[in-house]
Design an enzyme around this catalytic site. Structure first.
Site, short mmCIF file in Angstrom:
data_model
loop_
_atom_site.label_atom_id
_atom_site.label_comp_id
_atom_site.label_asym_id
_atom_site.label_seq_id
_atom_site.Cartn_x
_atom_site.Cartn_y
_atom_site.Cartn_z
N HIS A 228 -30.55 27.03 31.73
CA HIS A 228 -31.64 26.99 32.72
C HIS A 228 -32.79 27.92 32.34
O HIS A 228 -33.73 27.52 31.71
CB HIS A 228 -31.12 27.35 34.12
CG HIS A 228 -30.16 26.35 34.65
ND1 HIS A 228 -29.06 26.69 35.40
CD2 HIS A 228 -30.13 25.01 34.52
CE1 HIS A 228 -28.40 25.59 35.71
NE2 HIS A 228 -29.02 24.57 35.20
N HIS B 5 -21.79 36.46 35.18
CA HIS B 5 -22.32 36.55 36.55
C HIS B 5 -21.68 37.73 37.29
O HIS B 5 -22.37 38.53 37.92
CB HIS B 5 -22.04 35.26 37.32
CG HIS B 5 -23.03 34.16 37.06
ND1 HIS B 5 -24.38 34.38 36.99
CD2 HIS B 5 -22.86 32.82 36.87
CE1 HIS B 5 -25.01 33.21 36.77
NE2 HIS B 5 -24.11 32.26 36.69
N ASP C 242 -21.96 28.94 41.37
CA ASP C 242 -23.13 28.29 40.77
C ASP C 242 -22.88 26.79 40.60
O ASP C 242 -21.99 26.24 41.26
CB ASP C 242 -23.52 28.98 39.46
CG ASP C 242 -22.53 28.76 38.32
OD1 ASP C 242 -21.50 28.09 38.54
OD2 ASP C 242 -22.81 29.25 37.21
N GLY D 178 -22.48 24.45 44.00
CA GLY D 178 -23.85 24.39 43.49
C GLY D 178 -24.29 22.96 43.21
O GLY D 178 -25.41 22.56 43.54
N GLY E 205 -26.24 31.08 40.87
CA GLY E 205 -27.42 30.50 41.50
C GLY E 205 -27.30 30.36 43.01
O GLY E 205 -28.29 30.52 43.74
N ASP F 194 -28.88 32.07 36.36
CA ASP F 194 -28.42 32.16 34.97
C ASP F 194 -29.19 33.15 34.11
O ASP F 194 -28.65 33.67 33.14
CB ASP F 194 -28.43 30.77 34.32
CG ASP F 194 -27.18 30.01 34.69
OD1 ASP F 194 -26.26 30.64 35.27
OD2 ASP F 194 -27.10 28.81 34.40
N ARG G 41 -38.27 36.25 42.13
CA ARG G 41 -39.12 36.68 43.25
C ARG G 41 -40.17 37.71 42.82
O ARG G 41 -39.89 38.56 41.99
CB ARG G 41 -38.27 37.32 44.35
CG ARG G 41 -37.20 36.43 44.95
CD ARG G 41 -37.74 35.58 46.08
NE ARG G 41 -38.55 34.46 45.62
CZ ARG G 41 -38.09 33.29 45.30
NH1 ARG G 41 -36.83 33.03 45.40
NH2 ARG G 41 -38.89 32.33 44.88
N ARG H 28 -37.69 35.86 55.48
CA ARG H 28 -37.02 36.30 54.25
C ARG H 28 -37.69 37.60 53.83
O ARG H 28 -38.57 37.61 52.99
CB ARG H 28 -37.16 35.22 53.18
CG ARG H 28 -36.28 35.46 51.97
CD ARG H 28 -36.54 34.44 50.93
NE ARG H 28 -37.95 34.47 50.53
CZ ARG H 28 -38.52 33.60 49.71
NH1 ARG H 28 -37.83 32.61 49.23
NH2 ARG H 28 -39.79 33.71 49.38
#
Ligand SMILES: [Fe+2]
Length: 591
Positions: free
Chosen positions: A11, A129, A148, A179, A326, A354, A438, A523
């Site tokens: 990814h 992960h 994920d 996922g 993810g 990822d 982000r 958020r």
């Protein structure tokens, strides 16, 4: 001792570098190559990491890769052979791609870096992960949950970490994947897989979860957190182009047209969509069903994760939890885990998908393989490249914009706070760019959240986002609970990284119309002075001027482009958008 961690060919490619177990630099390749979700060999991110550490490739003690290519290839072979002849096409595509590049990653790394073969280590995808979360956390002991789409075989794991090692004791194997279940709905709802999952999450509050019983036909979850998919509803196990089957369509009806405009009666039809269609009401009613489906898959995902989180903590005998993969970017689910799963302390690092597995692979090598003690906690996300005032001045000098250079930081912060308080939308380019998807106050577009029209202003001027995607508030950590009903969540690390959705307090909803979602949630990002001093200072000054220590924060990029890195990219974005001012270090550009 230097260890380079790598993630690529799947990814989001990335590279990170550790010195004696402490993170020195981490970056996704897309920020340098300018190709969104670039998954190729991360040559530019590697060069940046080496430069930041002041070493050459041959000085590296180890290179750690985020998954085991041969095991993954074995999974692709076995699952595609198992489905012959239906899976003929996927087999051909997979074998060609793998033979060309992915299997020979060790040679590629040796050639690129001059590191001997016995210094190249391969962690399993979910070990990477897990390590990315546990070894960056402040916890000596914690439960671990990774979820994920798929790695080699595992799609989810739970386990327990203690000191410098962890055990993943329970695994769920492909094709049973939470996922990929979410991705199937992402595709069905007309969005791009691995990109549109946020859109499904944003769309969900516009719907009623009236299809929960139907969605539950697709997944069986047992109380110990194990789950299996009902495979008759899916195609991803044998197709590279379709994720869901005809049975899925029979159950849920026709799919939504890919990337078509989405709006409901509640979202309205924003001006930047163009002229309102004559059959608006009819289209809004049709879209309502898709919003209801988004709400339904979101609820089932949240409930599954809650069950898995509870089970992981129970087995590990602790209420501290580390999450990665993810699915750990589902900030609505994360908020519920903290409120409802009996978890007292939650840790998720900002690149939970990822790209972050590169970090995990390096930490796995350092602690679990080599047995070195821990000493690093990820306090902030600013691990990317930064640019000097000289670079910024030189980039600004070739533009026709009016340039204002502030004599010191104090003056710059006052000017930026003034601009925000007077309703200007500013580009904010400061220090090292963020690790993960982000923007957290290093490469952000900022605006006043108190203005009800600000969401539309930013959408019309810059972002052109769908009306159902909320903008985030950044709030001073010490004042978060005045505005958000976070019950201590504001003190948790995921909240620093914008990974928790929390309710907005009833009295604060009218104060923060631009960042409050249709279901009165937000958020939020809590800004901690020791971790993000300059951003914290800016929000403090805005708070002193307005009484509201909150700014609206969205990523500094145009639609479809990666977040900006260099001053030149920031200026180009400024020039091509309706941004009013651009603040880069102490330099301010005006239109
Ligand atoms: Fe993954």
């Amino acid at each position: 001792m230097h260890i380079l961690g790598l993630s690529c060919y799947f990814h989001d490619a990335s590279a990170v570098i550790l010195r004696d177990g402490a993170l020195v630099a981490a970056a996704e390749e897309e920020r340098f190559s300018r190709v969104k979700h670039d998954f190729g060999f991360p040559s530019r991110a590697i060069a940046f990491c080496l430069q930041q550490a002041g070493i050459q490739g041959r000085d590296l003690e180890y290179v750690a890769f985020f998954e085991k290519p041969f095991v993954k290839f074995d999974r692709i072979l076995q699952t595609t052979f198992g489905e012959v002849p239906k899976s003929g096409a996927v087999f051909g595509q997979a074998i060609t791609a793998w033979m060309l590049d992915k299997l020979w990653v060790k040679n590629r790394i040796r050639e690129a870096l001059g590191v001997p073969a016995d210094r190249i280590l391969f962690a399993e995808h979910h070990q990477s992960h897990a390590a990315s979360a546990f070894f960056c956390s402040p916890f000596d002991e914690a439960a671990i949950l990774t979820v994920d789409g798929v790695g080699e075989w595992a799609t989810a794991t739970t386990g327990r970490g203690r000191d410098r090692s962890f055990d993943l004791t329970h695994e769920i194997h492909f094709p049973h994947s939470l996922g990929l279940l979410y991705s199937a709905f992402t595709a069905f709802l007309g969005f791009e897989v691995n990109e549109g999952e946020y859109k499904v999450m944003g769309m969900a509050p516009y719907g009623r979860p009236r299809f929960v019983e139907e969605v539950r036909k697709l997944i069986n979850v047992s109380p110990d957190g194990a789950f299996s998919l009902n495979l008759e509803y899916f195609e991803f196990q044998r197709s590279t182009t379709r994720t869901y089957s005809d049975a899925f369509v029979k159950l849920f009806g026709a799919s939504r047209a890919p990337e078509g405009l989405f709006f409901t009666q509640a979202s309205g039809f924003p001006s930047y969509f163009g002229e309102k269609p004559a059959n608006y009401s009819e289209l809004a009613a049709a879209n309502q069903r898709y919003a209801d489906l988004a709400a339904s898959i979101q609820i089932v995902t949240e409930e599954t994760l809650l069950t898995m989180a509870r089970a992981a903590c129970e087995r590990a005998g602790t209420r501290k939890l580390c999450m990665a993969g993810g699915v750990a970017l589902n900030s609505v689910a994360n908020g519920r885990i903290l409120r409802e799963a009996g978890v007292t302390d939650l840790f998720i690092q900002p690149a939970a998908g990822d790209s972050g597995a590169a970090l995990g692979a390096a930490l796995f090598a350092h602690h679990q393989v080599l047995g070195h003690p821990r000493g690093f906690v990820m306090e902030h996300a600013a691990w990317g490249q930064e640019h000097s005032m000289d670079d910024i001045r030189s980039a600004a000098s070739t533009t026709g914009f009016k340039v204002e250079e502030c004599p010191d930081e104090d003056r710059m912060l006052d000017r930026a706070a003034e601009l925000l308080a007077s309703g200007r939308v500013i580009g904010w380019h400061q220090g090292r760019f963020e690790w993960g998807p982000r923007a957290l106050g290093q490469r952000s577009i900022l605006a006043d959240p108190r203005r009800a029209d600000m969401k539309d202003i930013v959408n019309v001027k810059i972002k052109f986002r769908e009306p159902y995607r909320p903008f985030a508030p950044s709030v001073l950590q010490e004042r978060a609970d005045e505005f958000f009903d976070c019950a201590g969540a504001d003190r948790q690390y995921p909240s620093r990284f914008m990974l928790l959705v929390e309710p907005v307090r009833p009295e604060a909803r009218a104060l923060l119309p631009a960042t409050t979602h249709v279901d009165n949630s937000a958020r939020l990002q809590t800004v901690v002075p020791s971790a993000s001093p300059r951003y914290h200072d800016l929000i403090s000054r805005f708070g002193r001027a307005t009484g509201v220590p909150v700014v609206m924060n969205t990523s500094f990029n145009l639609r479809g482009e990666p977040i900006v890195n260099t001053p030149g990219e920031a200026i180009s974005t400024f020039a091509r958008s309706g941004l009013d001012a651009l603040v880069m270090d102490r330099l301010i550009l005006h239109k």
